[in-house]
Write a protein that holds these residues in place. Sequence first.
Motif, PDB file in Angstrom:
ATOM      1  N   TYR A 108      -5.119  36.270  49.496  1.00  0.00           N
ATOM      2  CA  TYR A 108      -5.049  37.207  49.932  1.00  0.00           C
ATOM      3  C   TYR A 108      -4.405  37.028  51.566  1.00  0.00           C
ATOM      4  N   LEU A 109      -5.227  35.761  51.360  1.00  0.00           N
ATOM      5  CA  LEU A 109      -4.547  35.079  53.107  1.00  0.00           C
ATOM      6  C   LEU A 109      -3.515  34.472  53.155  1.00  0.00           C
ATOM      7  N   ASP A 110      -3.098  34.013  52.449  1.00  0.00           N
ATOM      8  CA  ASP A 110      -1.709  33.752  52.264  1.00  0.00           C
ATOM      9  C   ASP A 110      -0.739  34.729  52.759  1.00  0.00           C
ATOM     10  N   PHE A 111      -1.177  35.608  51.667  1.00  0.00           N
ATOM     11  CA  PHE A 111       0.482  36.349  51.102  1.00  0.00           C
ATOM     12  C   PHE A 111       0.081  36.920  52.728  1.00  0.00           C
ATOM     13  N   ARG A 112      -1.124  37.620  53.180  1.00  0.00           N
ATOM     14  CA  ARG A 112      -1.131  38.492  54.084  1.00  0.00           C
ATOM     15  C   ARG A 112      -1.243  37.911  55.891  1.00  0.00           C
ATOM     16  N   PHE A 113      -0.961  36.680  55.697  1.00  0.00           N
ATOM     17  CA  PHE A 113      -1.434  35.992  56.723  1.00  0.00           C
ATOM     18  C   PHE A 113      -0.829  34.294  56.749  1.00  0.00           C
ATOM     19  N   PRO A 114       0.696  34.244  56.590  1.00  0.00           N
ATOM     20  CA  PRO A 114       0.849  33.240  56.274  1.00  0.00           C
ATOM     21  C   PRO A 114       1.145  32.115  57.531  1.00  0.00           C
ATOM     22  N   SER A 115       1.096  32.923  58.826  1.00  0.00           N
ATOM     23  CA  SER A 115       0.290  31.930  60.386  1.00  0.00           C
ATOM     24  C   SER A 115      -0.720  31.069  60.229  1.00  0.00           C
ATOM     25  N   VAL A 116      -1.486  31.821  59.124  1.00  0.00           N
ATOM     26  CA  VAL A 116      -3.148  30.996  59.762  1.00  0.00           C
ATOM     27  C   VAL A 116      -3.464  29.954  58.708  1.00  0.00           C
TER      28      VAL A 116
END
Length: 57
Positions: A21-29
């Motif tokens: 989910y982190l990779d999908f929704r917040f790729p800049s993190v």
Amino acid sequence: VFCSGIHLSLSDVAVGCALGYLDFRFPSVEWRTPYPNLAKLSDKLALRQSFADTLPN
């Protein structure tokens, strides 16, 4: 213990989903560099058919 490649626990699935989910929704993190063990787990889980089948389109 998932590190053996045989067993998968509920905690592995939960963490894998959260990282996906982190990779999908917040790729800049950028979480992979400071947390290489989590990155390794995420990459290993991504190879499982069950995870590949549920990737968002």
